[in-house]
Scaffold this active site. Structure first.
Site, PDB file in Angstrom:
ATOM      1  N   MET A  14       0.808  -1.227   0.000  1.00  0.00           N
ATOM      2  CA  MET A  14       0.000   0.000   0.000  1.00  0.00           C
ATOM      3  C   MET A  14       0.839   1.275   0.000  1.00  0.00           C
ATOM      4  O   MET A  14       0.608   2.190  -0.789  1.00  0.00           O
ATOM      5  CB  MET A  14      -0.935   0.016   1.225  1.00  0.00           C
ATOM      6  CG  MET A  14      -1.941  -1.092   1.228  1.00  0.00           C
ATOM      7  SD  MET A  14      -2.939  -1.146  -0.274  1.00  0.00           S
ATOM      8  CE  MET A  14      -4.053   0.209  -0.021  1.00  0.00           C
ATOM      9  N   ASP A  33      10.771   3.098   5.309  1.00  0.00           N
ATOM     10  CA  ASP A  33      10.577   1.709   5.736  1.00  0.00           C
ATOM     11  C   ASP A  33      11.800   1.313   6.546  1.00  0.00           C
ATOM     12  O   ASP A  33      12.862   1.922   6.426  1.00  0.00           O
ATOM     13  CB  ASP A  33      10.390   0.776   4.524  1.00  0.00           C
ATOM     14  CG  ASP A  33       9.623  -0.491   4.873  1.00  0.00           C
ATOM     15  OD1 ASP A  33       8.464  -0.645   4.435  1.00  0.00           O
ATOM     16  OD2 ASP A  33      10.179  -1.355   5.601  1.00  0.00           O
ATOM     17  N   GLU A  93      -0.266  -4.707   9.508  1.00  0.00           N
ATOM     18  CA  GLU A  93      -1.524  -4.673  10.274  1.00  0.00           C
ATOM     19  C   GLU A  93      -1.349  -5.388  11.610  1.00  0.00           C
ATOM     20  O   GLU A  93      -1.844  -6.502  11.834  1.00  0.00           O
ATOM     21  CB  GLU A  93      -2.639  -5.319   9.427  1.00  0.00           C
ATOM     22  CG  GLU A  93      -4.036  -5.300  10.038  1.00  0.00           C
ATOM     23  CD  GLU A  93      -4.715  -3.954   9.946  1.00  0.00           C
ATOM     24  OE1 GLU A  93      -4.099  -2.963   9.502  1.00  0.00           O
ATOM     25  OE2 GLU A  93      -5.888  -3.890  10.329  1.00  0.00           O
ATOM     26  N   LYS A  98       2.100  -0.935  15.128  1.00  0.00           N
ATOM     27  CA  LYS A  98       1.552   0.417  14.915  1.00  0.00           C
ATOM     28  C   LYS A  98       1.791   1.266  16.169  1.00  0.00           C
ATOM     29  O   LYS A  98       2.176   2.434  16.092  1.00  0.00           O
ATOM     30  CB  LYS A  98       0.054   0.357  14.585  1.00  0.00           C
ATOM     31  CG  LYS A  98      -0.242  -0.376  13.259  1.00  0.00           C
ATOM     32  CD  LYS A  98      -1.209   0.361  12.363  1.00  0.00           C
ATOM     33  CE  LYS A  98      -1.686  -0.459  11.186  1.00  0.00           C
ATOM     34  NZ  LYS A  98      -1.363   0.022   9.864  1.00  0.00           N
ATOM     35  N   SER A 120      -6.634  -1.945   7.771  1.00  0.00           N
ATOM     36  CA  SER A 120      -7.771  -2.743   7.311  1.00  0.00           C
ATOM     37  C   SER A 120      -8.848  -2.801   8.379  1.00  0.00           C
ATOM     38  O   SER A 120     -10.033  -2.826   8.067  1.00  0.00           O
ATOM     39  CB  SER A 120      -7.320  -4.160   6.964  1.00  0.00           C
ATOM     40  OG  SER A 120      -6.375  -4.121   5.910  1.00  0.00           O
ATOM     41  N   HIS A 141      -8.595   4.471   4.617  1.00  0.00           N
ATOM     42  CA  HIS A 141      -8.483   3.095   4.125  1.00  0.00           C
ATOM     43  C   HIS A 141      -8.507   3.145   2.599  1.00  0.00           C
ATOM     44  O   HIS A 141      -9.559   3.240   1.979  1.00  0.00           O
ATOM     45  CB  HIS A 141      -9.633   2.254   4.701  1.00  0.00           C
ATOM     46  CG  HIS A 141      -9.619   0.845   4.233  1.00  0.00           C
ATOM     47  ND1 HIS A 141     -10.753   0.135   3.947  1.00  0.00           N
ATOM     48  CD2 HIS A 141      -8.572   0.000   3.978  1.00  0.00           C
ATOM     49  CE1 HIS A 141     -10.420  -1.072   3.540  1.00  0.00           C
ATOM     50  NE2 HIS A 141      -9.114  -1.180   3.555  1.00  0.00           N
ATOM     51  N   ASN A 144      -6.811  -1.131  -3.003  1.00  0.00           N
ATOM     52  CA  ASN A 144      -5.657  -1.683  -3.722  1.00  0.00           C
ATOM     53  C   ASN A 144      -6.081  -2.125  -5.127  1.00  0.00           C
ATOM     54  O   ASN A 144      -7.061  -2.849  -5.246  1.00  0.00           O
ATOM     55  CB  ASN A 144      -5.172  -2.880  -2.886  1.00  0.00           C
ATOM     56  CG  ASN A 144      -3.959  -3.568  -3.437  1.00  0.00           C
ATOM     57  OD1 ASN A 144      -3.366  -3.131  -4.405  1.00  0.00           O
ATOM     58  ND2 ASN A 144      -3.593  -4.672  -2.822  1.00  0.00           N
ATOM     59  N   ASN A 191     -14.061  -3.950   5.352  1.00  0.00           N
ATOM     60  CA  ASN A 191     -13.390  -5.177   5.773  1.00  0.00           C
ATOM     61  C   ASN A 191     -14.170  -6.000   6.773  1.00  0.00           C
ATOM     62  O   ASN A 191     -13.915  -7.194   6.929  1.00  0.00           O
ATOM     63  CB  ASN A 191     -11.986  -4.859   6.283  1.00  0.00           C
ATOM     64  CG  ASN A 191     -11.066  -4.605   5.105  1.00  0.00           C
ATOM     65  OD1 ASN A 191     -11.294  -5.142   4.021  1.00  0.00           O
ATOM     66  ND2 ASN A 191     -10.073  -3.779   5.282  1.00  0.00           N
TER      67      ASN A 191
HETATM   68  N1  LIG Z   1      -2.856  -4.901   1.084  1.00  0.00           N
HETATM   69  C1  LIG Z   1      -4.014  -4.308   0.912  1.00  0.00           C
HETATM   70  O1  LIG Z   1      -4.730  -4.560  -0.077  1.00  0.00           O
HETATM   71  C2  LIG Z   1      -4.489  -3.277   1.897  1.00  0.00           C
HETATM   72  C3  LIG Z   1      -5.586  -2.485   1.560  1.00  0.00           C
HETATM   73  C4  LIG Z   1      -5.986  -1.466   2.431  1.00  0.00           C
HETATM   74  C5  LIG Z   1      -5.323  -1.286   3.628  1.00  0.00           C
HETATM   75  N2  LIG Z   1      -4.285  -2.109   3.962  1.00  0.00           N
HETATM   76  C6  LIG Z   1      -3.602  -1.846   5.235  1.00  0.00           C
HETATM   77  O2  LIG Z   1      -2.458  -1.067   4.944  1.00  0.00           O
HETATM   78  C7  LIG Z   1      -1.407  -1.396   5.865  1.00  0.00           C
HETATM   79  C8  LIG Z   1      -0.201  -1.870   5.070  1.00  0.00           C
HETATM   80  O3  LIG Z   1      -0.571  -3.033   4.335  1.00  0.00           O
HETATM   81  P1  LIG Z   1       0.370  -3.632   3.186  1.00  0.00           P
HETATM   82  O4  LIG Z   1      -0.457  -4.592   2.454  1.00  0.00           O
HETATM   83  O5  LIG Z   1       1.063  -2.523   2.487  1.00  0.00           O
HETATM   84  O6  LIG Z   1       1.422  -4.429   4.092  1.00  0.00           O
HETATM   85  P2  LIG Z   1       2.885  -4.986   3.644  1.00  0.00           P
HETATM   86  O7  LIG Z   1       3.156  -6.132   4.544  1.00  0.00           O
HETATM   87  O8  LIG Z   1       2.930  -5.170   2.171  1.00  0.00           O
HETATM   88  O9  LIG Z   1       3.860  -3.752   3.987  1.00  0.00           O
HETATM   89  C9  LIG Z   1       4.078  -3.292   5.284  1.00  0.00           C
HETATM   90  C10 LIG Z   1       5.413  -2.579   5.289  1.00  0.00           C
HETATM   91  O10 LIG Z   1       5.575  -1.931   6.558  1.00  0.00           O
HETATM   92  C11 LIG Z   1       6.952  -2.016   6.882  1.00  0.00           C
HETATM   93  N3  LIG Z   1       7.114  -1.750   8.310  1.00  0.00           N
HETATM   94  C12 LIG Z   1       6.840  -2.568   9.348  1.00  0.00           C
HETATM   95  N4  LIG Z   1       7.137  -1.935  10.501  1.00  0.00           N
HETATM   96  C13 LIG Z   1       7.602  -0.696  10.178  1.00  0.00           C
HETATM   97  C14 LIG Z   1       8.059   0.413  10.916  1.00  0.00           C
HETATM   98  N5  LIG Z   1       8.126   0.378  12.252  1.00  0.00           N
HETATM   99  N6  LIG Z   1       8.433   1.535  10.241  1.00  0.00           N
HETATM  100  C15 LIG Z   1       8.405   1.568   8.887  1.00  0.00           C
HETATM  101  N7  LIG Z   1       7.992   0.541   8.124  1.00  0.00           N
HETATM  102  C16 LIG Z   1       7.588  -0.572   8.773  1.00  0.00           C
HETATM  103  C17 LIG Z   1       7.367  -3.414   6.458  1.00  0.00           C
HETATM  104  O11 LIG Z   1       8.770  -3.518   6.310  1.00  0.00           O
HETATM  105  C18 LIG Z   1       6.621  -3.544   5.127  1.00  0.00           C
HETATM  106  O12 LIG Z   1       7.418  -3.116   4.031  1.00  0.00           O
HETATM  107  C19 LIG Z   1      -1.966  -2.475   6.790  1.00  0.00           C
HETATM  108  O13 LIG Z   1      -2.435  -1.890   7.968  1.00  0.00           O
HETATM  109  C20 LIG Z   1      -3.093  -3.082   5.967  1.00  0.00           C
HETATM  110  O14 LIG Z   1      -4.096  -3.659   6.778  1.00  0.00           O
HETATM  111  C21 LIG Z   1      -3.838  -3.085   3.110  1.00  0.00           C
END
Ligand SMILES: NC(=O)c1ccc[n+]([C@@H]2O[C@H](COP(=O)([O-])OP(=O)(O)OC[C@H]3O[C@@H](n4cnc5c(N)ncnc54)[C@H](O)[C@@H]3O)[C@@H](O)[C@H]2O)c1
Length: 285
Positions: A14, A33, A93, A98, A120, A141, A144, A191
């Site tokens: 995201m 990151d 997530e 967080k 989510s 939110h 994707n 969700n």
């Molecule tokens: N994947 C989806 O379709 C989607 C859709 C809407 C919302 N979300 C939400 O968005 C958020 C991210 O989801 P995603 O799919 O991108 O996850 P992901 O696992 O692809 O990416 C998460 C990233 O966060 C990084 N990270 C972890 N701890 C960190 C920190 N302390 N500081 C900086 N970076 C850190 C990780 O290294 C990783 O690159 C989640 O809360 C998820 O629920 C996801």
């Protein structure tokens, strides 16, 4: 409020696309990151997804990939976070992860910074409680893939101010998003329903009712969905689905949200969906 600089935390599925979308509209983006491999994947994803952006978005046709690189700075530290008008947080997530990040953000950002939680299922009110000024915390939110999906489910936490909602709405509209404002409850609208549907489809596969391709075909041909629930799960990431179900299960204490054992097994095996090359379906990385 004049919004120019956005700090995007988390360069996964995201965060990377949020950064790309904002850069296409001329915002200065700081993309952070903690994982250097995630950063490498983010650079590659931006190059690939930019081609998609050029195909579907007429209003950014004149932008080049060089323009986009010029707008995004990649970092593993908080050095420039004091410049951020908005933080959009997109990390894993997981509540503990967080919580740690918001504890850090409150030390490094300006008192005027607004915070958008891209989650989510996690409660925006609970995230707000970590900050000195919970009025400045809102849920965004994103859908994707971010650059091609207009909808953003905007979640008003218990303490989110009207001003934060208004500024967020205008900010989202400035890069052609369509915000729908909802109240804070775990999983919001999207969700709370989607995770249950995906989980139930996985139970159907586990119970031998149908193969994944047929489950999805039923939703596409029978209900007119563009994409079936299992392909959607692969796109989102099976680890994120798993985390989201755990948050819902814990929040409502309702067994209907318990993650299907097949989902847990796939996550344990590293079958995370599109991002790992294998989930319910196969992908070229
Ligand atoms: N994947 C989806 O379709 C989607 C859709 C809407 C919302 N979300 C939400 O968005 C958020 C991210 O989801 P995603 O799919 O991108 O996850 P992901 O696992 O692809 O990416 C998460 C990233 O966060 C990084 N990270 C972890 N701890 C960190 C920190 N302390 N500081 C900086 N970076 C850190 C990780 O290294 C990783 O690159 C989640 O809360 C998820 O629920 C996801």
């Amino acid at each position: 409020m004049n919004i120019q600089t956005i700090a995007v935390v988390g360069a996964g599925v995201m965060g990377t696309d949020v950064a790309l979308d904002l850069a296409c509209y001329g915002y200065n983006v700081i993309l952070k990151d903690i994982d250097s491999e995630a950063m490498d994947r983010a650079r590659k994803k931006i190059s690939n997804d930019f081609k998609l952006v050029k195909m579907v978005k007429k209003d950014v046709k004149s932008r080049t990939l060089e323009d986009v690189w010029g707008q995004i700075s990649f970092t593993s530290d908080y050095d420039r976070f004091g410049e951020a008008d908005f933080v959009i947080e997109n990390i894993t997530e997981d509540w503990e992860a967080k919580r740690k990040v918001y504890r850090e953000l409150r030390e490094v950002c300006s008192p005027d910074t607004l915070y958008a939680v891209n989650t989510s299922c996690i409660s925006i009110t609970k995230v707000g409680s970590l900050m000195p000024d919970p009025e400045k915390v809102i849920g965004m939110h994103f859908m994707n893939p971010v650059p091609v999906k207009e909808l953003v489910e905007v979640i008003r936490g218990e303490h989110t101010s009207d001003e934060t909602v208004d500024v967020s709405r205008h900010f989202l509209e400035s890069f052609k998003k369509v915000p729908v404002i909802v109240n804070d409850f775990p999983g919001f609208v999207t969700n709370r329903v989607l995770m249950l549907t995906i989980n139930e489809c996985i139970w159907s596969v586990q119970d031998g009712v149908a193969e994944p391709a047929d489950v999805d075909k039923i939703f596409r041909l029978g209900f007119g969905h563009k994409m079936g629930p299992l392909a959607t799960a692969d796109l989102i990431g099976l680890d994120t689905i798993h985390h989201s179900l755990l948050v819902l299960y814990d929040s409502y204490k309702d067994p209907k949200f318990r993650p299907c054992p097949l989902l847990v097994k796939m996550v344990d095996a590293g079958y995370l969906g599109k991002k790992s090359g294998k989930g319910f379906f196969q992908y070229h990385l």
